[in-house]
Design a protein around this motif. Structure first.
Motif, PDB file in Angstrom:
ATOM      1  N   SER A 257     -21.987   5.495  13.062  1.00  0.00           N
ATOM      2  CA  SER A 257     -23.124   5.859  13.880  1.00  0.00           C
ATOM      3  C   SER A 257     -24.779   6.684  13.764  1.00  0.00           C
ATOM      4  O   SER A 257     -25.488   7.151  14.101  1.00  0.00           O
ATOM      5  CB  SER A 257     -22.317   6.468  14.242  1.00  0.00           C
ATOM      6  OG  SER A 257     -21.369   8.170  14.164  1.00  0.00           O
ATOM      7  N   GLU A 258     -23.494   7.041  12.429  1.00  0.00           N
ATOM      8  CA  GLU A 258     -24.467   8.535  11.460  1.00  0.00           C
ATOM      9  C   GLU A 258     -26.687   7.807  10.648  1.00  0.00           C
ATOM     10  O   GLU A 258     -27.031   8.189  11.461  1.00  0.00           O
ATOM     11  CB  GLU A 258     -24.348   8.769  10.826  1.00  0.00           C
ATOM     12  CG  GLU A 258     -22.547   9.709  10.286  1.00  0.00           C
ATOM     13  CD  GLU A 258     -22.155  10.589   9.282  1.00  0.00           C
ATOM     14  OE1 GLU A 258     -21.507  11.613   9.334  1.00  0.00           O
ATOM     15  OE2 GLU A 258     -22.350   9.701   7.896  1.00  0.00           O
ATOM     16  N   TYR A 261     -28.181   6.919  14.184  1.00  0.00           N
ATOM     17  CA  TYR A 261     -28.592   8.476  14.865  1.00  0.00           C
ATOM     18  C   TYR A 261     -29.713   8.222  13.596  1.00  0.00           C
ATOM     19  O   TYR A 261     -31.113   9.547  14.385  1.00  0.00           O
ATOM     20  CB  TYR A 261     -28.096   9.250  14.117  1.00  0.00           C
ATOM     21  CG  TYR A 261     -28.807  10.727  15.045  1.00  0.00           C
ATOM     22  CD1 TYR A 261     -29.077  10.647  16.298  1.00  0.00           C
ATOM     23  CD2 TYR A 261     -29.203  11.502  13.938  1.00  0.00           C
ATOM     24  CE1 TYR A 261     -29.892  12.240  16.520  1.00  0.00           C
ATOM     25  CE2 TYR A 261     -29.635  13.107  14.539  1.00  0.00           C
ATOM     26  CZ  TYR A 261     -30.308  13.182  15.525  1.00  0.00           C
ATOM     27  OH  TYR A 261     -30.537  13.965  15.882  1.00  0.00           O
ATOM     28  N   ASP A 267     -28.651   5.196  21.116  1.00  0.00           N
ATOM     29  CA  ASP A 267     -27.098   4.551  21.327  1.00  0.00           C
ATOM     30  C   ASP A 267     -26.415   3.584  20.495  1.00  0.00           C
ATOM     31  O   ASP A 267     -26.960   3.109  19.862  1.00  0.00           O
ATOM     32  CB  ASP A 267     -27.372   3.519  22.131  1.00  0.00           C
ATOM     33  CG  ASP A 267     -26.766   3.100  23.351  1.00  0.00           C
ATOM     34  OD1 ASP A 267     -25.365   2.435  23.118  1.00  0.00           O
ATOM     35  OD2 ASP A 267     -26.364   2.340  24.438  1.00  0.00           O
ATOM     36  N   GLN A 268     -25.153   3.896  20.302  1.00  0.00           N
ATOM     37  CA  GLN A 268     -24.350   3.069  19.021  1.00  0.00           C
ATOM     38  C   GLN A 268     -24.775   1.757  19.204  1.00  0.00           C
ATOM     39  O   GLN A 268     -24.958   0.391  18.657  1.00  0.00           O
ATOM     40  CB  GLN A 268     -23.478   3.675  18.740  1.00  0.00           C
ATOM     41  CG  GLN A 268     -22.613   2.903  17.033  1.00  0.00           C
ATOM     42  CD  GLN A 268     -21.256   3.382  16.598  1.00  0.00           C
ATOM     43  OE1 GLN A 268     -21.788   4.622  16.603  1.00  0.00           O
ATOM     44  NE2 GLN A 268     -21.003   2.270  15.870  1.00  0.00           N
TER      45      GLN A 268
END
Length: 294
Positions: A257-258, A261, A267-268
């Motif tokens: 997720s990092e 971003y 949106d992962q």
């Protein structure tokens, strides 16, 4: 914890006494201290001549054998890991674009060299076929090393011509590009585009953004890139972003997720779908497989 792949400038590799110099020339062998852990990338150019040893050199996920005599070339931004044998021997020439171009009327001179910002997206080494090919390069390096070590006030007046000759000879010996690539107009524009993508892939996302930087229309940029590479400008931007995502998965401990971003995916689940569509597996599976095989 793994950190993002570091980008080193020339000061990392030059002795304190040489601070401020825009190049470094030295003997490269097993006794040379490692000044930066691998993998890493630079903001300068590198030419590495090896006349002894074995091992591998990984450049942007492509594995190349060290088969001396050979010459490796690195453009700014490329991630590499050098794994040589203990008996490796050769020479290293590091230089900034400013050092090379300061006395050149053509600011695009570096882009005319086939081994920097290669249009095929590769960093193929130059495998020399005979001592006849090796000796002029070895002699130029020996002259450059002596001149660099002597630290004369006029050293640059010798080092720049030596580098010029070195690159010219390597260009002559380097495997020829396909005839259509040689004849296609716009190769310099494409290399400038590749350099811009390397520097601004995080903040510029569209062909229009890069076309504006290069003072051309998006249509002209797309047509030129397509003529030279067979792929669209958008394809090359996406390739660069995907390469950096894969580097982050392999070389950092950042969560998926990092990483999503950082590369502009809010949106992962979409990020995972996007990655799977290009690589055939999810980001997490890619990371696990890459770590197992490394």
């Amino acid at each position: 914890m793994k950190n993002p792949i570091p980008v080193y400038d020339l000061k990392t590799f030059t002795p304190a006494a040489d601070a401020g110099r825009e190049c470094l020339v030295e003997v490269f062998d097993g006794r040379r201290p490692s000044r930066a852990p691998f993998p890493h990338r630079h903001d300068f150019f590198e030419v590495l001549l090896l006349h002894q040893g074995s091992g591998t050199h990984t450049i942007d996920f492509r594995l190349y054998d060290i088969r001396p005599p050979c010459v490796f070339f690195l453009s700014p931004g490329q991630v590499h890991t050098l794994s040589p044998s203990a008996d490796v021997a050769g020479f290293l020439f590091l230089f900034t674009a400013g050092f090379y171009l300061v006395d050149k009327p053509d600011a695009n001179r570096l882009f005319d060299l086939p081994f920097f910002y290669n249009l095929e997206g590769e960093s193929r080494p130059l495998y020399l076929q005979s001592d006849t090919q090796l000796e002029p390069l070895r002699q130029l390096f020996e002259i450059a090393v002596r001149e660099y070590d002597a630290a004369h006030g006029e050293a640059a007046e010798v080092l720049r011509p030596a580098l010029d000759l070195l690159l010219a000879l390597c260009k002559r010996l380097y495997p020829a590009q396909p005839p259509e690539a040689q004849k296609t107009k716009g190769r310099l524009l494409v290399k400038r585009f590749m350099q811009a993508v390397e520097a601004h892939y995080l903040d510029c996302k569209s062909v229009k953004d890069f076309a504006g930087q290069l003072s051309v229309t998006p249509n002209h940029l797309n047509e030129t890139v397509k003529a030279c590479t067979g792929r669209t400008a958008s394809d090359l931007i996406k390739d660069k972003v995907m390469l950096e995502i894969k580097r982050s998965l392999l070389y950092t401990d950042h969560t998926v997720s990092e990483i999503a971003y950082r590369f502009g995916f809010t949106d992962q689940s979409y990020f995972s779908k996007y990655f799977r569509g290009r690589e055939g597996v999810s980001p997490q599976v890619y990371r696990e497989r890459a770590i197992k095989s490394s």
